[in-house]
Design a protein around this motif. Sequence first.
Motif, PDB file in Angstrom:
ATOM      1  N   LEU A  27      35.663  52.281  36.219  1.00 34.86           N
ATOM      2  CA  LEU A  27      36.817  53.160  36.013  1.00 34.86           C
ATOM      3  C   LEU A  27      37.112  53.974  37.274  1.00 34.86           C
ATOM      4  O   LEU A  27      38.279  54.175  37.645  1.00 34.86           O
ATOM      5  N   LEU A  28      36.050  54.441  37.948  1.00 34.59           N
ATOM      6  CA  LEU A  28      36.238  55.208  39.182  1.00 34.59           C
ATOM      7  C   LEU A  28      36.848  54.343  40.285  1.00 34.59           C
ATOM      8  O   LEU A  28      37.713  54.808  41.051  1.00 34.59           O
ATOM      9  N   ILE A  29      36.408  53.097  40.382  1.00 30.44           N
ATOM     10  CA  ILE A  29      36.975  52.179  41.387  1.00 30.44           C
ATOM     11  C   ILE A  29      38.461  51.973  41.113  1.00 30.44           C
ATOM     12  O   ILE A  29      39.274  51.952  42.051  1.00 30.44           O
ATOM     13  N   HIS A  30      38.804  51.845  39.841  1.00 36.55           N
ATOM     14  CA  HIS A  30      40.212  51.630  39.486  1.00 36.55           C
ATOM     15  C   HIS A  30      41.072  52.818  39.899  1.00 36.55           C
ATOM     16  O   HIS A  30      42.258  52.646  40.232  1.00 36.55           O
ATOM     17  N   LEU A  31      40.468  54.011  39.895  1.00 39.04           N
ATOM     18  CA  LEU A  31      41.217  55.206  40.307  1.00 39.04           C
ATOM     19  C   LEU A  31      41.532  55.193  41.799  1.00 39.04           C
ATOM     20  O   LEU A  31      42.413  55.926  42.260  1.00 39.04           O
ATOM     21  N   GLY A  32      40.789  54.387  42.561  1.00 35.58           N
ATOM     22  CA  GLY A  32      41.012  54.347  43.995  1.00 35.58           C
ATOM     23  C   GLY A  32      42.297  53.654  44.395  1.00 35.58           C
ATOM     24  O   GLY A  32      42.745  53.778  45.548  1.00 35.58           O
ATOM     25  N   PRO A  59      44.713  44.681  45.629  1.00 37.04           N
ATOM     26  CA  PRO A  59      44.073  43.822  44.613  1.00 37.04           C
ATOM     27  C   PRO A  59      42.798  43.139  45.079  1.00 37.04           C
ATOM     28  O   PRO A  59      41.814  43.101  44.345  1.00 37.04           O
ATOM     29  N   PHE A  60      42.806  42.612  46.316  1.00 34.31           N
ATOM     30  CA  PHE A  60      41.604  41.916  46.786  1.00 34.31           C
ATOM     31  C   PHE A  60      40.429  42.876  46.902  1.00 34.31           C
ATOM     32  O   PHE A  60      39.316  42.567  46.455  1.00 34.31           O
ATOM     33  N   TRP A  61      40.651  44.045  47.522  1.00 32.25           N
ATOM     34  CA  TRP A  61      39.540  44.966  47.748  1.00 32.25           C
ATOM     35  C   TRP A  61      39.070  45.604  46.443  1.00 32.25           C
ATOM     36  O   TRP A  61      37.885  45.924  46.304  1.00 32.25           O
ATOM     37  N   PHE A  71      41.557  38.871  39.585  1.00 36.65           N
ATOM     38  CA  PHE A  71      42.312  38.743  40.833  1.00 36.65           C
ATOM     39  C   PHE A  71      42.856  37.323  40.982  1.00 36.65           C
ATOM     40  O   PHE A  71      44.006  37.114  41.375  1.00 36.65           O
ATOM     41  N   PHE A  72      42.028  36.347  40.648  1.00 33.64           N
ATOM     42  CA  PHE A  72      42.448  34.945  40.686  1.00 33.64           C
ATOM     43  C   PHE A  72      43.626  34.725  39.735  1.00 33.64           C
ATOM     44  O   PHE A  72      44.620  34.078  40.096  1.00 33.64           O
TER      45      PHE A  72
END
Length: 654
Positions: free
Chosen positions: A346-351, A355-357, A548-549
Amino acid sequence: MTEFAEKIKSGAYERKALSLFIELADVLRTSPDSSSKLLQLTEALEQDELLRQKFRQLILSILKQSEPGNLFVETGMNNSSGFFSEISSRLGRKFLPPLENKQSIEYKLKKIFSDKRDATWMSSISESDWLRFFHALQFNYSFRMGNFSDALVLSLEQLSIRLSSLSLEKDIADNIDVQHDNYLFLQQNQHVAEIAVSIKDKESDEALNHKLDTLSDALAQCDLMILHLQRNISYKGTSLRQTFLIRRMEQHIARMRLLIDLMDEKRFEMKRFVDFLFEVVYGIQTRNSVWVFLSENVSTVAYQVAEQKGNTGEHYIANNRSEFRNFLIASCGGGLIISFVVIIKLLIHLGHFAPFWEAFAFSINYSIGFILIQVCGFTLATKQPAMTASAMAASMDDKKGGTSLHGLAIMTAKVFSSQTISFVGNLTVVFPLSLLLFYILQPMLGLPLIHDSEQAAKMYFSNHPFYSLSLFYAGITGVFLFLSGIISGYVDTKVIYAKIPQRVAEHPLLVKRYSNARLKFIADYLDHHLGSLVGNLSLGFFLGFASFFGFIFGLPFDIRHITIASGYFSISVYNIIGILNIYDILIAFIGVLGIGFVNFVSSFGLAFYVAVKSRNISLTDYTNYSKIVFRYFLKHPFDFIYPPAKDRTEEEIV
């Protein structure tokens, strides 16, 4: 068939024998009952001497007008120098077929058996019916007729030279006694040279047959060396290249044996001829098939991968109540780590990364979580199916000296109870702990981990069994779980085969920097854990990059993992609890359990299929096995939830 036989007798096909056999193959393949059609022709041949004579003449006319070409040395054989070069060669022939010698026997057989259904209808006819058909022709075989003997000798020489060359390949030579074993492979080439001289000098059949017997004995010794190589795989490991080379050597020896039979008229058996005909037809039809090649040549690697996973799988099965309790504790530990994985995601999504990273960060998060579970000795329920499937298949190995179906049924109960308690332990922790971490960390970090009820509703519906493709995505996750298990097993075999621990322990730079004790620790750790580390790393990247794919290709391609989905479920329900009724929550909860079920079924099913196939085990006893398991469940249902105080005997479960 009566009308067809009359055409042959009338001489209608005298100048177009190939057309006759093309028409005959077409009649047999399109017939609802190919066996009865062939039987009609066989009976006509048995009763009519003129028909037999005309039919034999047509066969001889094709043989006299044809060149043997590469029929004996290439058809049905792997001919490239390596595993991936063979795949490349087959793909190349698919897109740009090579030029063919239209006078060769292989070309004419390809014209006769031009339909992909040919191998199917031919195998549907019993071997006894085929043998009766060829015996009915009363064909007097002689390998010295025409230029047939020259073609056989040339083919035998080519195969012999290739076999000798294969034995000198590094992947083979490094694993056999060069002084003794290699001499056996080279010696058979000398015997072939003597046979060629014998035929050229027109020596007596008795002298020729003696030399053929000597060659046959030499090939038997070569077979033993190959068997020795395969047995060494269990502790020396293997590679795709070694597997490919061993397969080629086996093919060359088998084909050389066929040529020996064809050159010794007393040794000639119609059964071997029929088997060769089937092999040629199958080889012609699958010459460019990558799937068939993989299926036939990865068996040795698959067996060892399954064996490695089977050994690991035994640690994923609770055999008694003490181990069962340990499983519960270990699975709770796995749930603890996955709860943090959910929050970090969830924290990563806030960043708001590109899309790739974002996919890359998700992958690292998953991988670290899975590796931590392994390092800490915890359990992740979805990792069990791919491991325990191999252990179960191993129990079916060699039924004469292995476990009976009753023993397999007992192991089934153990696997089921072990899997169940692992799911319980994971979910018991993930459901509340993910929510607790969310509740504590959101105000502490001062960040809205979920922006609003709309985002929460999106998370909720992403796992709903009716309003999303969650169960389909769970199946994709099961495939990834299976693949990570295969990768783990293959790396384990590669570590052994490539002697990675020994090479690390003797690495010149590492020797200067670390003590012998430290190097031994690193080498031992790699020996026992590198496969699992790579498997967990690959699983993390499979799961992280799946969405992502799907995004870049616009496909419905994503993952649903039960432990992660359960964390998302508890957080989403907490944030929209006011707009949900108990029915909505119950359905979504069932959907999460459904995700776990599909994860299990897909990964276990694929792993069990590969484990069984790699051992060449027949599942003809599947019905009996199912009955035994059902009776066992009716008699002792609690065993499928909690292990009995002591192992059940076969008599107790019947």
